[in-house]
Every structure is written in structure tokens, then in C-alpha cells.
Design a protein around this motif. Structure first.
Motif, PDB file in Angstrom:
ATOM      1  N   UNK A  97     162.756-113.222 -64.455  1.00  0.00           N
ATOM      2  CA  UNK A  97     161.443-112.638 -64.153  1.00  0.00           C
ATOM      3  C   UNK A  97     161.381-111.197 -64.675  1.00  0.00           C
ATOM      4  N   UNK A  98     162.449-110.449 -64.552  1.00  0.00           N
ATOM      5  CA  UNK A  98     162.474-109.085 -65.085  1.00  0.00           C
ATOM      6  C   UNK A  98     162.350-109.070 -66.607  1.00  0.00           C
ATOM      7  N   UNK A  99     162.994-110.011 -67.278  1.00  0.00           N
ATOM      8  CA  UNK A  99     162.851-110.122 -68.725  1.00  0.00           C
ATOM      9  C   UNK A  99     161.391-110.402 -69.074  1.00  0.00           C
ATOM     10  N   UNK A 100     160.747-111.291 -68.322  1.00  0.00           N
ATOM     11  CA  UNK A 100     159.332-111.570 -68.543  1.00  0.00           C
ATOM     12  C   UNK A 100     158.461-110.353 -68.289  1.00  0.00           C
ATOM     13  N   UNK A 101     158.790-109.599 -67.265  1.00  0.00           N
ATOM     14  CA  UNK A 101     158.011-108.391 -66.956  1.00  0.00           C
ATOM     15  C   UNK A 101     158.154-107.351 -68.059  1.00  0.00           C
ATOM     16  N   UNK A 102     159.355-107.197 -68.581  1.00  0.00           N
ATOM     17  CA  UNK A 102     159.561-106.264 -69.686  1.00  0.00           C
ATOM     18  C   UNK A 102     158.777-106.722 -70.906  1.00  0.00           C
ATOM     19  N   UNK A 103     158.788-108.019 -71.183  1.00  0.00           N
ATOM     20  CA  UNK A 103     158.033-108.544 -72.319  1.00  0.00           C
ATOM     21  C   UNK A 103     156.537-108.280 -72.146  1.00  0.00           C
ATOM     22  N   UNK A 104     156.006-108.514 -70.942  1.00  0.00           N
ATOM     23  CA  UNK A 104     154.579-108.249 -70.707  1.00  0.00           C
ATOM     24  C   UNK A 104     154.270-106.759 -70.813  1.00  0.00           C
ATOM     25  N   UNK A 105     155.192-105.913 -70.399  1.00  0.00           N
ATOM     26  CA  UNK A 105     155.003-104.477 -70.557  1.00  0.00           C
ATOM     27  C   UNK A 105     154.939-104.078 -72.021  1.00  0.00           C
ATOM     28  N   UNK A 106     155.819-104.658 -72.822  1.00  0.00           N
ATOM     29  CA  UNK A 106     155.793-104.388 -74.258  1.00  0.00           C
ATOM     30  C   UNK A 106     154.489-104.868 -74.894  1.00  0.00           C
ATOM     31  N   UNK A 107     154.009-106.026 -74.450  1.00  0.00           N
ATOM     32  CA  UNK A 107     152.742-106.544 -74.967  1.00  0.00           C
ATOM     33  C   UNK A 107     151.596-105.609 -74.572  1.00  0.00           C
ATOM     34  N   UNK A 108     151.584-105.184 -73.329  1.00  0.00           N
ATOM     35  CA  UNK A 108     150.498-104.339 -72.839  1.00  0.00           C
ATOM     36  C   UNK A 108     150.473-102.955 -73.454  1.00  0.00           C
ATOM     37  N   UNK A 109     151.637-102.343 -73.601  1.00  0.00           N
ATOM     38  CA  UNK A 109     151.689-100.973 -74.100  1.00  0.00           C
ATOM     39  C   UNK A 109     151.707-100.875 -75.627  1.00  0.00           C
ATOM     40  N   UNK A 110     152.409-101.807 -76.265  1.00  0.00           N
ATOM     41  CA  UNK A 110     152.643-101.669 -77.701  1.00  0.00           C
ATOM     42  C   UNK A 110     152.162-102.858 -78.534  1.00  0.00           C
ATOM     43  N   UNK A 111     151.558-103.855 -77.887  1.00  0.00           N
ATOM     44  CA  UNK A 111     151.130-105.079 -78.557  1.00  0.00           C
ATOM     45  C   UNK A 111     152.293-105.716 -79.331  1.00  0.00           C
ATOM     46  N   UNK A 112     153.465-105.712 -78.698  1.00  0.00           N
ATOM     47  CA  UNK A 112     154.678-106.267 -79.307  1.00  0.00           C
ATOM     48  C   UNK A 112     155.249-107.336 -78.390  1.00  0.00           C
ATOM     49  N   UNK A 113     155.280-108.573 -78.855  1.00  0.00           N
ATOM     50  CA  UNK A 113     155.809-109.696 -78.078  1.00  0.00           C
ATOM     51  C   UNK A 113     157.262-109.911 -78.488  1.00  0.00           C
ATOM     52  N   UNK A 114     158.184-109.478 -77.649  1.00  0.00           N
ATOM     53  CA  UNK A 114     159.608-109.549 -77.961  1.00  0.00           C
ATOM     54  C   UNK A 114     160.088-110.988 -78.093  1.00  0.00           C
ATOM     55  N   UNK A 115     159.609-111.867 -77.235  1.00  0.00           N
ATOM     56  CA  UNK A 115     160.034-113.270 -77.291  1.00  0.00           C
ATOM     57  C   UNK A 115     159.594-113.893 -78.614  1.00  0.00           C
ATOM     58  N   UNK A 116     158.361-113.660 -79.006  1.00  0.00           N
ATOM     59  CA  UNK A 116     157.873-114.193 -80.279  1.00  0.00           C
ATOM     60  C   UNK A 116     158.632-113.576 -81.453  1.00  0.00           C
ATOM     61  N   UNK A 117     158.979-112.309 -81.343  1.00  0.00           N
ATOM     62  CA  UNK A 117     159.735-111.639 -82.397  1.00  0.00           C
ATOM     63  C   UNK A 117     161.128-112.256 -82.547  1.00  0.00           C
ATOM     64  N   UNK A 118     161.783-112.532 -81.424  1.00  0.00           N
ATOM     65  CA  UNK A 118     163.147-113.064 -81.467  1.00  0.00           C
ATOM     66  C   UNK A 118     163.205-114.541 -81.821  1.00  0.00           C
TER      67      UNK A 118
END
Length: 69
Positions: free
Chosen positions: A14-35
Motif C-alpha cells: 500500500x505504501x508503494x502504491x501511495x508513493x506511486x500516486x504521489x508521483x503521479x499527482x505531483x510530477x505526472x510520472x507513473x513509476x509502475x508504468x515506467x518500470x
């Protein structure tokens, strides 16, 4: 909390998901899609695991403000 390993694993996911959503919200960067690729099988599994673990975390509300046995 009957299964400490399951609780810790779910919280970590859940924390990994929260970090990913934070990255999407702040920087429009989806880490899961990137990886793992945009909506590839692996990324869909990661998204599904985050969702399932989030639903499991709802059970933690039973511990809020109450006494633990």
C-alpha cells in the motif's frame, strides 16, 4: 493482527502504491508504468495487488480507537 507477515507485506505494498500516486499527482510520472510498461501484464498485477492490499487495510480500522485483545 493475527498474521504479522501478511499485515506488514500489505502495508508495504500500500505504501508503494501511495508513493506511486504521489508521483503521479505531483510530477505526472507513473513509476509502475515506467518500470513495467504501460498496462502490461506485470504492471496490471502490481496495480491489482495494490488494490487488494488497500482493501485488506480497511480491516485495520477495527483497531482504531479500540482496545486490542
Amino acid at each position: 493482527m493475527k498474521n504479522k507477515f501478511l499485515d506488514c507485506a500489505a502495508l508495504t505494498i500500500v505504501l508503494i502504491g501511495a508513493i506511486n500516486w504521489g508521483l503521479i499527482g505531483f510530477f505526472e510520472f507513473d513509476l509502475v508504468a515506467f518500470l513495467f510498461g504501460t498496462m502490461s501484464l506485470l504492471s496490471r498485477i502490481v496495480y491489482a495487488l495494490v488494490g487488494i492490499c488497500g482493501l485488506y487495510m480497511l480491516s485495520f480500522y477495527t483497531y482504531c480507537g479500540g482496545t486490542r485483545e
